[in-house]
Design an enzyme around this catalytic site. Structure first.
Site, PDB file in Angstrom:
ATOM      1  N   HIS A  34      16.519  80.897 120.699  1.00  0.00           N
ATOM      2  CA  HIS A  34      17.621  80.147 121.307  1.00  0.00           C
ATOM      3  C   HIS A  34      17.019  78.917 121.982  1.00  0.00           C
ATOM      4  O   HIS A  34      15.791  78.701 121.917  1.00  0.00           O
ATOM      5  CB  HIS A  34      18.391  81.030 122.295  1.00  0.00           C
ATOM      6  N   GLU A  35      17.879  78.142 122.636  1.00  0.00           N
ATOM      7  CA  GLU A  35      17.398  76.883 123.233  1.00  0.00           C
ATOM      8  C   GLU A  35      16.278  77.091 124.243  1.00  0.00           C
ATOM      9  O   GLU A  35      15.457  76.205 124.459  1.00  0.00           O
ATOM     10  CB  GLU A  35      18.547  76.155 123.927  1.00  0.00           C
ATOM     11  N   GLY A  36      16.277  78.270 124.888  1.00  0.00           N
ATOM     12  CA  GLY A  36      15.198  78.550 125.841  1.00  0.00           C
ATOM     13  C   GLY A  36      13.847  78.517 125.130  1.00  0.00           C
ATOM     14  O   GLY A  36      12.889  77.887 125.600  1.00  0.00           O
ATOM     15  N   HIS A  37      13.770  79.166 123.965  1.00  0.00           N
ATOM     16  CA  HIS A  37      12.515  79.155 123.206  1.00  0.00           C
ATOM     17  C   HIS A  37      12.177  77.729 122.748  1.00  0.00           C
ATOM     18  O   HIS A  37      11.030  77.297 122.817  1.00  0.00           O
ATOM     19  CB  HIS A  37      12.624  80.036 121.955  1.00  0.00           C
ATOM     20  N   GLN A 149       9.617  80.733 132.443  1.00  0.00           N
ATOM     21  CA  GLN A 149       9.751  81.250 133.810  1.00  0.00           C
ATOM     22  C   GLN A 149      10.766  82.387 133.883  1.00  0.00           C
ATOM     23  O   GLN A 149      10.752  83.172 134.806  1.00  0.00           O
ATOM     24  CB  GLN A 149      10.136  80.090 134.747  1.00  0.00           C
ATOM     25  N   GLN A 154       5.980  88.507 133.691  1.00  0.00           N
ATOM     26  CA  GLN A 154       5.137  88.408 132.486  1.00  0.00           C
ATOM     27  C   GLN A 154       4.230  87.164 132.571  1.00  0.00           C
ATOM     28  O   GLN A 154       3.025  87.238 132.286  1.00  0.00           O
ATOM     29  CB  GLN A 154       6.037  88.320 131.256  1.00  0.00           C
ATOM     30  N   SER A 186      18.886  84.348 126.819  1.00  0.00           N
ATOM     31  CA  SER A 186      18.054  85.496 126.462  1.00  0.00           C
ATOM     32  C   SER A 186      18.519  86.023 125.112  1.00  0.00           C
ATOM     33  O   SER A 186      19.728  86.014 124.819  1.00  0.00           O
ATOM     34  CB  SER A 186      18.227  86.593 127.521  1.00  0.00           C
ATOM     35  N   SER A 187      17.578  86.484 124.304  1.00  0.00           N
ATOM     36  CA  SER A 187      17.966  87.074 123.007  1.00  0.00           C
ATOM     37  C   SER A 187      18.851  88.287 123.248  1.00  0.00           C
ATOM     38  O   SER A 187      19.696  88.619 122.423  1.00  0.00           O
ATOM     39  CB  SER A 187      16.728  87.482 122.223  1.00  0.00           C
TER      40      SER A 187
HETATM   41  O1  PAF Z   1       8.357  87.153 126.048  1.00  0.00           O
HETATM   42  C1  PAF Z   1       8.265  87.620 124.894  1.00  0.00           C
HETATM   43  O2  PAF Z   1       9.020  87.271 123.987  1.00  0.00           O
HETATM   44  C2  PAF Z   1       7.208  88.677 124.606  1.00  0.00           C
HETATM   45  O3  PAF Z   1       7.017  89.522 125.677  1.00  0.00           O
HETATM   46  C3  PAF Z   1       5.863  88.060 124.139  1.00  0.00           C
HETATM   47  C4  PAF Z   1       5.225  87.228 125.228  1.00  0.00           C
HETATM   48  C5  PAF Z   1       6.088  87.214 122.902  1.00  0.00           C
HETATM   49  C6  PAF Z   1       4.887  89.192 123.772  1.00  0.00           C
HETATM   50  O4  PAF Z   1       5.392  89.997 122.772  1.00  0.00           O
END
Ligand code: PAF
Length: 280
Positions: A34-37, A149, A154, A186-187
């Site tokens: 999505h746009e976040g990615h 963020q 993570q 978010s997915s």
């Molecule tokens: O944030 C995610 O999509 C996952 O946790 C990652 C960092 C790709 C690891 O699988």
């Protein structure tokens, strides 16, 4: 845009770009983009990357047996089309058997930042994340790695892994991207019914209200986390946690001081667990 399936081909692609004098960035994802990615690709370019590889791999070892690994949304063709349009240089999309040809008996474990917040209900999750990201780094050999963020814990855990294990990689954390009404992209938003989605707006709304309270001088974080929990529950959500922590080392932070502080939360709407956070 090149689609790469094996670790060997991935390493060669990256080494070839470096021989050309290019700075390589990796954007690790689990797909269903999505746009976040896509904003992470912009962040990679802004950080100086000449060649950006996006990894798409739904990592089985970061899901507990009761979690949504099998049903996690996947649409590789759509993802590839989005990335092509966005100008990514390569996609690394290995099969599970390429990443884990044998049962995993060696893992990367972070022992401090990965213990609280989400780990209270997902105790093995971050071990799976650090392990796969270390493997993705060894496959993609990046100079820069970009994370969002939104997955704040993570991002902190992975920065610590890079520091402690001396990965020669510059870590970039890009801001949360939200829908027009405030919901963090978010997915997993795909799982929400329209009604649950409306109720889930309580997350961003209450975080924004908390920020206004801090700006108005409130320093007592217990008051704010109690307020946010109440708002989520009033909207029909089930709170996993709402915590005020130091924005970098994730230590509990009961009183707002000089250092950046983060309120992070996780809550269920229906069967969907959502996370969000805000930094003051
Ligand atoms: O944030 C995610 O999509 C996952 O946790 C990652 C960092 C790709 C690891 O699988």
């Amino acid at each position: 845009m090149q689609i790469i399936r094996t670790i060997k081909d991935m390493q060669k692609w990256s080494m070839d770009r470096k021989k050309e004098g290019k700075t390589v960035a990796v954007v690790p994802t689990m797909g269903f983009l999505h746009e976040g990615h896509l904003s992470l690709i912009d962040a990679a370019r802004a950080a100086g990357a000449d060649a950006v590889v996006v990894t798409i791999f739904v990592n089985p070892i970061q899901f507990a047996p009761n979690e949504d690994f099998d049903s996690y949304p996947r649409d590789f063709e759509h993802d590839a089309a989005l990335l092509r349009e966005k100008g990514a240089d390569a996609v690394f999309a290995p099969a599970v058997t390429e990443m884990y040809p044998a049962p995993v008996t060696c893992m990367v474990v972070e022992n401090k930042l990965s213990k609280g917040l989400c780990a209270k209900t997902r105790p093995t999750h971050f071990n799976g994340v650090t392990t796969v990201v270390a493997k993705l780094f060894n496959a993609t050999l990046p100079d820069i790695a970009v994370f969002g963020q939104k997955d704040a814990q993570q991002a902190r855990v992975l920065k610590r892994m890079v520091r402690d294990l001396n990965f020669p990689i510059r870590m970039v954390i890009a801001p949360i991207v939200r829908e027009a009404d405030g919901l963090a992209k978010s997915s997993r938003n795909k799982y929400l019914s329209p009604e649950e989605r409306g109720r889930a707006l309580a997350l961003s709304r209450s975080l924004r209200a908390a920020k206004s309270m801090v700006e108005a001088g409130e320093k007592d974080m217990a008051k704010l986390t109690a307020f946010i929990s109440k708002e989520i529950e009033a909207a029909g959500g089930k709170v996993d946690y709402v915590e005020a922590v130091d924005a970098e080392d994730l230590e509990p932070c009961p009183v707002k001081g000089e250092k950046p502080l983060m309120i992070a939360l996780a809550a269920w709407f229906g069967t969907t667990r959502l996370i969000d956070n805000i930094v003051f």
